[in-house]
Structure formats: structure tokens, C-alpha cells
Design a protein around this motif. Structure first.
Motif, PDB file in Angstrom:
ATOM      1  N   ASP A  42       0.882  -1.167   0.000  1.00  0.00           N
ATOM      2  CA  ASP A  42       0.000   0.000   0.000  1.00  0.00           C
ATOM      3  C   ASP A  42       0.923   1.222   0.000  1.00  0.00           C
ATOM      4  O   ASP A  42       1.267   1.763   1.055  1.00  0.00           O
ATOM      5  N   LEU A  43       1.311   1.629  -1.195  1.00  0.00           N
ATOM      6  CA  LEU A  43       2.349   2.647  -1.330  1.00  0.00           C
ATOM      7  C   LEU A  43       1.891   4.001  -0.785  1.00  0.00           C
ATOM      8  O   LEU A  43       2.675   4.715  -0.149  1.00  0.00           O
ATOM      9  N   GLN A  44       0.645   4.340  -1.011  1.00  0.00           N
ATOM     10  CA  GLN A  44       0.171   5.636  -0.534  1.00  0.00           C
ATOM     11  C   GLN A  44       0.218   5.706   0.990  1.00  0.00           C
ATOM     12  O   GLN A  44       0.697   6.692   1.565  1.00  0.00           O
ATOM     13  N   SER A  45      -0.262   4.661   1.660  1.00  0.00           N
ATOM     14  CA  SER A  45      -0.229   4.653   3.132  1.00  0.00           C
ATOM     15  C   SER A  45       1.201   4.664   3.648  1.00  0.00           C
ATOM     16  O   SER A  45       1.496   5.302   4.671  1.00  0.00           O
ATOM     17  N   LEU A  46       2.091   3.977   2.945  1.00  0.00           N
ATOM     18  CA  LEU A  46       3.499   3.957   3.346  1.00  0.00           C
ATOM     19  C   LEU A  46       4.095   5.355   3.276  1.00  0.00           C
ATOM     20  O   LEU A  46       4.781   5.806   4.209  1.00  0.00           O
ATOM     21  N   LEU A  47       3.818   6.071   2.194  1.00  0.00           N
ATOM     22  CA  LEU A  47       4.395   7.402   2.029  1.00  0.00           C
ATOM     23  C   LEU A  47       3.803   8.416   3.004  1.00  0.00           C
ATOM     24  O   LEU A  47       4.479   9.367   3.393  1.00  0.00           O
ATOM     25  N   VAL A  48       2.564   8.204   3.404  1.00  0.00           N
ATOM     26  CA  VAL A  48       1.961   9.083   4.416  1.00  0.00           C
ATOM     27  C   VAL A  48       2.790   9.064   5.695  1.00  0.00           C
ATOM     28  O   VAL A  48       2.907  10.082   6.398  1.00  0.00           O
ATOM     29  N   ARG A  49       3.402   7.924   5.992  1.00  0.00           N
ATOM     30  CA  ARG A  49       4.223   7.791   7.202  1.00  0.00           C
ATOM     31  C   ARG A  49       5.596   8.431   7.042  1.00  0.00           C
ATOM     32  O   ARG A  49       6.350   8.526   8.004  1.00  0.00           O
ATOM     33  N   MET A  50       5.923   8.862   5.825  1.00  0.00           N
ATOM     34  CA  MET A  50       7.246   9.459   5.546  1.00  0.00           C
ATOM     35  C   MET A  50       7.050  10.768   4.794  1.00  0.00           C
ATOM     36  O   MET A  50       7.258  10.837   3.577  1.00  0.00           O
ATOM     37  N   PRO A  51       6.669  11.822   5.468  1.00  0.00           N
ATOM     38  CA  PRO A  51       6.342  13.077   4.777  1.00  0.00           C
ATOM     39  C   PRO A  51       7.515  13.707   4.028  1.00  0.00           C
ATOM     40  O   PRO A  51       7.296  14.513   3.120  1.00  0.00           O
ATOM     41  N   ASP A  52       8.757  13.359   4.410  1.00  0.00           N
ATOM     42  CA  ASP A  52       9.925  13.947   3.745  1.00  0.00           C
ATOM     43  C   ASP A  52      10.475  13.078   2.617  1.00  0.00           C
ATOM     44  O   ASP A  52      11.452  13.465   1.963  1.00  0.00           O
ATOM     45  N   CYS A  53       9.862  11.914   2.387  1.00  0.00           N
ATOM     46  CA  CYS A  53      10.412  10.972   1.408  1.00  0.00           C
ATOM     47  C   CYS A  53       9.924  11.306   0.001  1.00  0.00           C
ATOM     48  O   CYS A  53       8.719  11.318  -0.265  1.00  0.00           O
ATOM     49  N   THR A  54      10.871  11.571  -0.877  1.00  0.00           N
ATOM     50  CA  THR A  54      10.549  11.842  -2.281  1.00  0.00           C
ATOM     51  C   THR A  54      11.340  10.947  -3.234  1.00  0.00           C
ATOM     52  O   THR A  54      11.302  11.144  -4.444  1.00  0.00           O
ATOM     53  N   GLU A  55      12.054   9.966  -2.675  1.00  0.00           N
ATOM     54  CA  GLU A  55      12.898   9.089  -3.496  1.00  0.00           C
ATOM     55  C   GLU A  55      12.583   7.624  -3.163  1.00  0.00           C
ATOM     56  O   GLU A  55      12.598   7.224  -1.997  1.00  0.00           O
ATOM     57  N   ILE A  56      12.296   6.833  -4.199  1.00  0.00           N
ATOM     58  CA  ILE A  56      12.117   5.391  -4.063  1.00  0.00           C
ATOM     59  C   ILE A  56      13.175   4.713  -4.927  1.00  0.00           C
ATOM     60  O   ILE A  56      13.303   5.034  -6.113  1.00  0.00           O
ATOM     61  N   ALA A  57      13.917   3.793  -4.342  1.00  0.00           N
ATOM     62  CA  ALA A  57      14.914   3.036  -5.098  1.00  0.00           C
ATOM     63  C   ALA A  57      14.520   1.569  -5.078  1.00  0.00           C
ATOM     64  O   ALA A  57      14.475   0.952  -4.010  1.00  0.00           O
ATOM     65  N   THR A  58      14.209   1.016  -6.236  1.00  0.00           N
ATOM     66  CA  THR A  58      13.874  -0.398  -6.326  1.00  0.00           C
ATOM     67  C   THR A  58      15.122  -1.186  -6.717  1.00  0.00           C
ATOM     68  O   THR A  58      15.917  -0.746  -7.543  1.00  0.00           O
ATOM     69  N   THR A  59      15.249  -2.362  -6.098  1.00  0.00           N
ATOM     70  CA  THR A  59      16.491  -3.122  -6.243  1.00  0.00           C
ATOM     71  C   THR A  59      16.272  -4.357  -7.114  1.00  0.00           C
ATOM     72  O   THR A  59      16.560  -5.476  -6.716  1.00  0.00           O
ATOM     73  N   GLY A  60      15.769  -4.136  -8.308  1.00  0.00           N
ATOM     74  CA  GLY A  60      15.558  -5.233  -9.236  1.00  0.00           C
ATOM     75  C   GLY A  60      14.407  -4.955 -10.176  1.00  0.00           C
ATOM     76  O   GLY A  60      13.581  -4.047  -9.951  1.00  0.00           O
ATOM     77  N   GLN A  61      14.346  -5.741 -11.233  1.00  0.00           N
ATOM     78  CA  GLN A  61      13.346  -5.546 -12.283  1.00  0.00           C
ATOM     79  C   GLN A  61      11.913  -5.709 -11.773  1.00  0.00           C
ATOM     80  O   GLN A  61      11.053  -4.874 -12.042  1.00  0.00           O
ATOM     81  N   LYS A  62      11.652  -6.778 -11.039  1.00  0.00           N
ATOM     82  CA  LYS A  62      10.272  -7.029 -10.612  1.00  0.00           C
ATOM     83  C   LYS A  62       9.787  -5.947  -9.664  1.00  0.00           C
ATOM     84  O   LYS A  62       8.658  -5.454  -9.794  1.00  0.00           O
ATOM     85  N   ALA A  63      10.618  -5.549  -8.704  1.00  0.00           N
ATOM     86  CA  ALA A  63      10.247  -4.474  -7.786  1.00  0.00           C
ATOM     87  C   ALA A  63       9.994  -3.177  -8.551  1.00  0.00           C
ATOM     88  O   ALA A  63       9.050  -2.432  -8.253  1.00  0.00           O
ATOM     89  N   ALA A  64      10.832  -2.894  -9.538  1.00  0.00           N
ATOM     90  CA  ALA A  64      10.656  -1.677 -10.343  1.00  0.00           C
ATOM     91  C   ALA A  64       9.329  -1.701 -11.085  1.00  0.00           C
ATOM     92  O   ALA A  64       8.633  -0.679 -11.196  1.00  0.00           O
ATOM     93  N   GLU A  65       8.957  -2.864 -11.589  1.00  0.00           N
ATOM     94  CA  GLU A  65       7.698  -2.972 -12.320  1.00  0.00           C
ATOM     95  C   GLU A  65       6.490  -2.788 -11.396  1.00  0.00           C
ATOM     96  O   GLU A  65       5.477  -2.208 -11.807  1.00  0.00           O
ATOM     97  N   VAL A  66       6.588  -3.272 -10.163  1.00  0.00           N
ATOM     98  CA  VAL A  66       5.494  -3.080  -9.213  1.00  0.00           C
ATOM     99  C   VAL A  66       5.294  -1.590  -8.953  1.00  0.00           C
ATOM    100  O   VAL A  66       4.159  -1.077  -9.015  1.00  0.00           O
TER     101      VAL A  66
END
Length: 225
Positions: free
Chosen positions: A143-167
Motif C-alpha cells: 500500500d504505497l500511498q499509506s506507506l508514504l503518508v508515514r514518511m512526509p519527507d520521502c521523495t525518493e524510491i529506489a527499487t532493487t531489481g526488475q520485478k520491484a521496479a515494475e510493481v
């Protein structure tokens, strides 16, 4: 940053293979198996003021854990890569006597650098008894939206692989970034940069120093190191 020809060609071959193994062009697929559903075993690690979150796909089976934390598999090089990228030493987060991860040092580093950790799948089915992402059937994505609500200063997501990037690309209705680059998108009321990093699995055909260079470049660009 200059890449060797061998690393680049092997990376392209691996990306092609990963894409081939993704069903229906999406990393999020409907469950098709009677295998049991596994829920993510941990809560997100969110330090105060988190600006970046690393997101893999899902932890390996507990029998492969060396610690109860992200990237727990002894033969996954994530923490060695971070050792190189942050400290210039692949063994910095490893106990030399036991070859085990220094979890206290790992947590301290993440807090100091304002880096959060979680994964792109909340529930999965394992299609085979191994740690490979391509044999994970994602039943429920993060639940990406709920996750980001908990991190108001987070503007960077780094995915560590193809499948994670596609999600993440699917959840944010954006393109999958090229290796070592980011795609900027509007999501959850803010601009997010989604970075795609090389997989830290040893099965991914790239040298550890070349992988670390990608991670170091990203951390420098963001301004965390």
C-alpha cells in the motif's frame, strides 16, 4: 560513469530474461496457485526524516535469514554494496570473525542517512522453493500511498531489481526507469523520483563494484552521502 562492455552486455541479457519471466507484462498478477499465501514478516523500517526508501520484492524464506531484517540472506550483496557505496569498504557492515551482518551498525547507518526500508509485495505465493523473484506470485502489493503518508519527507524510491521496479511503476502509473536512472511522477500528493538499481542478488550478472557504483551515484545525486 563508465561501464565495462562485459557488465553492460550481461546486464542487458539479464534484463531481457527478467522481462520474459514477468507474466502478462506486469509484476502484479492474479494468484493462480493453491500454494499458501505468505505475509511480509516485518514492519517497514522508517527512521525519522526518511528521504529515501529502498524497496525489494519480498524476503527469502526464513531458513535463508542471517538476521531478522531486510536483505537477510548471507549470499545477497546488498549490505556489502552499501558498505562500498557509503564507506568504501565492502566488509564495513560485516563481522569479519563470523561473516554475519552487523545489524546494529546497519540500523545506525540507515538512521544517519535517513534511509527507510521495505518491499513492494505485502503478500506472495512462492511458486518454487528458492529465493528468486521470478518465482514469486504477488498476491497483494504494498500500500504505497499509506506507506508514504508515514514518511512526509520521502521523495525518493529506489527499487532493487526488475520485478520491484515494475510493481512501483504499475502502482504509480509511470514508466519503468532505465538502470541507474529515475522516472519522476506525481503520487500521493507529491513528486516522487523512482530510481531503478541493479539487483543485489549474486545471480544478477554484474560485478559487485559495478553495482556499488550505481548505488553510490544515486546516493550522491540525492545528497545523502
Amino acid at each position: 560513469m563508465t561501464r565495462s562492455k562485459s557488465d553492460t552486455s550481461r546486464k542487458q541479457e539479464s534484463e531481457s530474461a527478467e522481462t520474459t519471466n514477468t507474466r502478462s507484462g506486469s509484476a502484479i498478477s492474479a494468484p493462480t496457485s493453491s500454494l499458501p499465501i505468505e505475509e511480509h514478516p516485518w514492519e517497514p523500517f522508517i527512521p525519522e526524516g526518511a528521504r529515501l526508501i529502498f524497496m525489494g520484492t519480498f524476503p527469502p524464506q526464513p531458513k535463508r535469514w542471517q538476521m531478522p531484517f531486510f536483505y537477510p540472506n548471507r549470499i545477497n550483496d546488498f549490505w556489502r554494496i552499501m558498505g562500498i557505496a557509503v564507506y568504501g569498504d565492502r566488509q564495513h557492515l560485516i563481522d569479519p570473525a563470523t561473516e554475519t551482518f552487523r545489524l546494529d551498525d546497519i540500523r545506525r547507518m540507515l538512521k544517519d542517512l535517513h534511509i527507510a526500508m521495505w518491499d513492494t509485495a505485502a503478500k506472495v505465493r512462492r511458486l518454487r522453493e528458492n529465493a528468486s523473484d521470478k518465482y514469486l506470485d504477488i498476491v497483494e502489493p504494498v500500500d504505497l500511498q499509506s506507506l508514504l503518508v508515514r514518511m512526509p519527507d520521502c521523495t525518493e524510491i529506489a527499487t532493487t531489481g526488475q520485478k520491484a521496479a515494475e510493481v512501483i511503476a504499475t502502482l504509480t502509473s509511470s514508466a519503468v526507469p532505465q538502470m541507474g536512472h529515475f522516472v519522476e511522477t506525481d503520487f500521493a500528493g507529491r513528486k516522487i523520483r523512482h530510481w531503478r538499481m541493479p539487483s543485489t542478488s549474486r545471480a544478477y550478472p554484474m560485478s559487485i563494484t559495478s553495482k556499488a557504483a550505481y548505488y553510490s551515484d544515486m546516493l550522491h545525486t540525492i545528497g545523502l552521502i
